[in-house]
Design a protein around this motif. Structure first.
Motif, PDB file in Angstrom:
ATOM      1  N   TYR A  57       0.802  -1.219   0.000  1.00  0.00           N
ATOM      2  CA  TYR A  57       0.000   0.000   0.000  1.00  0.00           C
ATOM      3  C   TYR A  57       0.839   1.276   0.000  1.00  0.00           C
ATOM      4  N   GLY A  58       1.861   1.309   0.818  1.00  0.00           N
ATOM      5  CA  GLY A  58       2.645   2.517   0.988  1.00  0.00           C
ATOM      6  C   GLY A  58       3.254   3.046  -0.289  1.00  0.00           C
ATOM      7  N   ALA A  59       3.717   2.144  -1.137  1.00  0.00           N
ATOM      8  CA  ALA A  59       4.356   2.561  -2.386  1.00  0.00           C
ATOM      9  C   ALA A  59       3.385   3.311  -3.286  1.00  0.00           C
ATOM     10  N   VAL A  60       2.105   3.009  -3.158  1.00  0.00           N
ATOM     11  CA  VAL A  60       1.097   3.615  -4.030  1.00  0.00           C
ATOM     12  C   VAL A  60       0.441   4.829  -3.394  1.00  0.00           C
ATOM     13  N   PHE A  61       0.140   4.745  -2.098  1.00  0.00           N
ATOM     14  CA  PHE A  61      -0.695   5.774  -1.476  1.00  0.00           C
ATOM     15  C   PHE A  61      -0.060   6.479  -0.278  1.00  0.00           C
ATOM     16  N   TRP A  62       1.200   6.217   0.021  1.00  0.00           N
ATOM     17  CA  TRP A  62       1.850   6.907   1.133  1.00  0.00           C
ATOM     18  C   TRP A  62       3.259   7.299   0.693  1.00  0.00           C
ATOM     19  N   ASN A  63       3.307   8.352  -0.127  1.00  0.00           N
ATOM     20  CA  ASN A  63       4.561   8.754  -0.751  1.00  0.00           C
ATOM     21  C   ASN A  63       4.573  10.277  -0.929  1.00  0.00           C
ATOM     22  N   ASP A  64       5.510  10.773  -1.696  1.00  0.00           N
ATOM     23  CA  ASP A  64       5.624  12.222  -1.885  1.00  0.00           C
ATOM     24  C   ASP A  64       4.463  12.811  -2.682  1.00  0.00           C
ATOM     25  N   GLU A  65       3.788  11.988  -3.475  1.00  0.00           N
ATOM     26  CA  GLU A  65       2.672  12.479  -4.294  1.00  0.00           C
ATOM     27  C   GLU A  65       1.370  12.555  -3.520  1.00  0.00           C
ATOM     28  N   VAL A  66       1.073  11.511  -2.781  1.00  0.00           N
ATOM     29  CA  VAL A  66      -0.161  11.449  -1.986  1.00  0.00           C
ATOM     30  C   VAL A  66       0.100  10.761  -0.661  1.00  0.00           C
ATOM     31  N   LYS A  67      -0.708  11.107   0.318  1.00  0.00           N
ATOM     32  CA  LYS A  67      -0.717  10.389   1.588  1.00  0.00           C
ATOM     33  C   LYS A  67      -2.187  10.157   1.945  1.00  0.00           C
ATOM     34  N   ILE A  68      -2.662   8.965   1.602  1.00  0.00           N
ATOM     35  CA  ILE A  68      -4.067   8.598   1.809  1.00  0.00           C
ATOM     36  C   ILE A  68      -4.142   7.512   2.876  1.00  0.00           C
ATOM     37  N   PRO A  69      -4.718   7.809   4.038  1.00  0.00           N
ATOM     38  CA  PRO A  69      -4.839   6.786   5.093  1.00  0.00           C
ATOM     39  C   PRO A  69      -5.723   5.621   4.646  1.00  0.00           C
ATOM     40  N   LEU A  70      -5.697   4.564   5.440  1.00  0.00           N
ATOM     41  CA  LEU A  70      -6.416   3.334   5.104  1.00  0.00           C
ATOM     42  C   LEU A  70      -7.064   2.751   6.353  1.00  0.00           C
ATOM     43  N   PHE A  71      -8.315   2.282   6.203  1.00  0.00           N
ATOM     44  CA  PHE A  71      -8.922   1.488   7.270  1.00  0.00           C
ATOM     45  C   PHE A  71      -9.689   0.322   6.660  1.00  0.00           C
ATOM     46  N   ILE A  72      -9.956  -0.670   7.473  1.00  0.00           N
ATOM     47  CA  ILE A  72     -10.723  -1.843   7.039  1.00  0.00           C
ATOM     48  C   ILE A  72     -12.144  -1.679   7.572  1.00  0.00           C
ATOM     49  N   GLY A  73     -13.101  -1.630   6.661  1.00  0.00           N
ATOM     50  CA  GLY A  73     -14.482  -1.368   7.036  1.00  0.00           C
ATOM     51  C   GLY A  73     -15.211  -2.565   7.612  1.00  0.00           C
ATOM     52  N   GLU A  74     -14.809  -3.764   7.215  1.00  0.00           N
ATOM     53  CA  GLU A  74     -15.341  -5.004   7.787  1.00  0.00           C
ATOM     54  C   GLU A  74     -14.169  -5.954   7.966  1.00  0.00           C
ATOM     55  N   TYR A  75     -13.941  -6.363   9.209  1.00  0.00           N
ATOM     56  CA  TYR A  75     -12.870  -7.336   9.449  1.00  0.00           C
ATOM     57  C   TYR A  75     -13.349  -8.428  10.382  1.00  0.00           C
ATOM     58  N   HIS A  76     -13.249  -9.653   9.935  1.00  0.00           N
ATOM     59  CA  HIS A  76     -13.560 -10.810  10.770  1.00  0.00           C
ATOM     60  C   HIS A  76     -13.257 -12.063   9.962  1.00  0.00           C
ATOM     61  N   SER A  77     -12.208 -12.754  10.342  1.00  0.00           N
ATOM     62  CA  SER A  77     -11.876 -14.016   9.691  1.00  0.00           C
ATOM     63  C   SER A  77     -12.458 -15.166  10.508  1.00  0.00           C
ATOM     64  N   VAL A  78     -13.412 -15.847   9.935  1.00  0.00           N
ATOM     65  CA  VAL A  78     -14.075 -16.940  10.658  1.00  0.00           C
ATOM     66  C   VAL A  78     -13.292 -18.238  10.569  1.00  0.00           C
ATOM     67  N   TYR A  79     -12.173 -18.231   9.837  1.00  0.00           N
ATOM     68  CA  TYR A  79     -11.414 -19.451   9.596  1.00  0.00           C
ATOM     69  C   TYR A  79     -10.209 -19.593  10.520  1.00  0.00           C
ATOM     70  N   VAL A  80     -10.023 -18.654  11.440  1.00  0.00           N
ATOM     71  CA  VAL A  80      -8.894 -18.704  12.357  1.00  0.00           C
ATOM     72  C   VAL A  80      -9.383 -18.467  13.780  1.00  0.00           C
ATOM     73  N   ASP A  81      -8.498 -18.738  14.741  1.00  0.00           N
ATOM     74  CA  ASP A  81      -8.808 -18.419  16.129  1.00  0.00           C
ATOM     75  C   ASP A  81      -8.732 -16.899  16.279  1.00  0.00           C
ATOM     76  N   ASN A  82      -9.805 -16.290  16.740  1.00  0.00           N
ATOM     77  CA  ASN A  82      -9.900 -14.836  16.693  1.00  0.00           C
ATOM     78  C   ASN A  82      -9.033 -14.104  17.715  1.00  0.00           C
ATOM     79  N   ARG A  83      -8.818 -14.668  18.881  1.00  0.00           N
ATOM     80  CA  ARG A  83      -8.077 -13.931  19.908  1.00  0.00           C
ATOM     81  C   ARG A  83      -6.661 -13.577  19.441  1.00  0.00           C
ATOM     82  N   PRO A  84      -5.844 -14.530  18.974  1.00  0.00           N
ATOM     83  CA  PRO A  84      -4.506 -14.148  18.497  1.00  0.00           C
ATOM     84  C   PRO A  84      -4.552 -13.316  17.222  1.00  0.00           C
ATOM     85  N   ASP A  85      -5.535 -13.575  16.357  1.00  0.00           N
ATOM     86  CA  ASP A  85      -5.616 -12.826  15.105  1.00  0.00           C
ATOM     87  C   ASP A  85      -5.953 -11.364  15.356  1.00  0.00           C
TER      88      ASP A  85
END
Length: 362
Positions: free
Chosen positions: A235-263
């Motif tokens: 991500y940083g190479a594209v959106f966090w550089n001298d041309e642009v600095k665009i923050p990022l967040f994950i709007g939905e996060y939940h992996s049901v295929y792993v143990d959630n506490r460590p993840d």
């Protein structure tokens, strides 16, 4: 709030006064539960511009919880005169809707400043899966972006500006990195929205507004290690550089295929990592189980519904029962709410403390 698969939901805007039966302390106290879990931001979905959202935003602010609101699918694909039926030119429909939002709770001080609790507004959730043909995705987003900017200008909203975003899926298109590829396509398109296939003439300088007020976002069910490899490390190479600095967040996060506490612990670590200065955080998907959708959609909620009817909510002519909450476990047998609270640094026994503090079954 529904427990029956396929049951109709006439209005899914839960930021309204009536739906305080779900989130207010006089109701089920969902916001208090989130607060005690250590949640600092809540993402909302439905948005009825005919309803006021001021009370919800006030209550969220009192709890120290920021709000990410969003445009519903109504103006894009659901209304009889949606922009889908207007060759995907969305300016008029989005302007109409957002102007009402601004006048009915999103702003304060005579519509001059945004409500302090409102931090970001999602123009469209997963446009890459809803706009067909996909080549018109930029037309949709550019015209919608233009509309909200113009609505602000026309109403004189200048204070406490919110960030705008479009939350992409984690889909893979044309061999490009999932989500990141869609973000890149939109950014490149904004450099010349007059060109085909977008062919849009904006009223505002969209590229300048993008660099000043845009944040990128996406939804995913992938676990933390794969996110580093597929997205964060690139991500940083594209959106966090001298041309642009665009923050990022994950709007939905939940992996049901792993143990959630460590993840989840690893995900919080990524937020604080100096390696990813652009990564703002993630919204855990989701608060309660969507029984009405059924199937795989039932795998994501961290709270289920028990058989205790706390109240009846008359909303849009539909009387809905507000059910008590019950804990849901992940594949490791861990309670999801406790795993999330541990990652966020909140209290683990939030349900027993908050749920029936002043309410019983009716």
């Amino acid at each position: 709030p529904l427990k029956v698969k396929g049951a109709p939901l006439l209005n899914d805007d839960f930021m309204t006064d009536v739906t305080g039966a779900l989130w207010a302390d006089w109701g089920r106290a969902d916001l208090s539960i989130m607060q005690e879990m250590g949640v600092n931001t809540v993402r909302m979905y439905g948005n009825d511009p005919n309803e006021s959202h001021r009370t919800f935003l006030d209550e969220a602010m009192r709890k120290g919880i920021d709000v990410i609101a969003g445009q519903s699918d109504w103006p894009f694909i659901q209304a009889m005169d949606s922009c889908m039926r207007r060759d995907w030119y969305c300016y008029d429909k989005v302007y109409e809707s957002y102007a009402l939002n601004l006048a009915r709770g999103f702003t304060m001080d005579g519509n001059r400043t945004y409500h302090p609790a409102l931090k970001s507004f999602i123009l469209l959730n997963e446009p890459d899966l809803k706009v067909h043909p996909r080549k018109f995705t930029c037309r949709v987003l550019a015209s919608a972006f233009d509309a909200v900017l113009q609505a602000e200008k026309d109403l004189g909203v200048t204070g406490n500006p919110v960030a705008f975003t479009a939350t992409f899926s984690f889909g893979l298109f044309d061999g490009k990195a999932p989500a990141l590829g869609q973000m890149q396509e939109f950014y490149e398109c904004l450099k010349d929205v007059h060109a085909a296939p977008t062919t849009y003439t904006p009223r505002n300088d969209l590229l300048a507004a993008y660099k000043a007020r845009w944040v990128n976002s996406f939804n995913t069910a992938n676990p933390a290690p794969s996110l580093k490899e597929l997205t964060l490390n690139k991500y940083g190479a594209v959106f966090w550089n001298d041309e642009v600095k665009i923050p990022l967040f994950i709007g939905e996060y939940h992996s049901v295929y792993v143990d959630n506490r460590p993840d989840l612990k690893e995900m919080v670590g990524l937020i604080h990592s100096a390696e990813y200065p652009f990564f703002m955080g993630f919204s855990f998907f989701e608060f309660s189980v969507r029984y009405d959708k059924g199937g795989t959609e039932e795998a994501f909620g961290m709270f289920g519904y028990d058989n205790c009817a706390l109240a009846h909510m008359n909303y849009s002519g539909q009387v809905t029962t507000v059910w008590g909450l019950t804990l849901v476990k992940d594949r490791a047998g861990d309670y999801l709410s406790e795993a999330l609270a541990a990652a966020y640094g909140g209290e683990s026994n939030v349900l027993s403390k908050a749920l029936y503090r002043s309410h019983g079954c009716i």
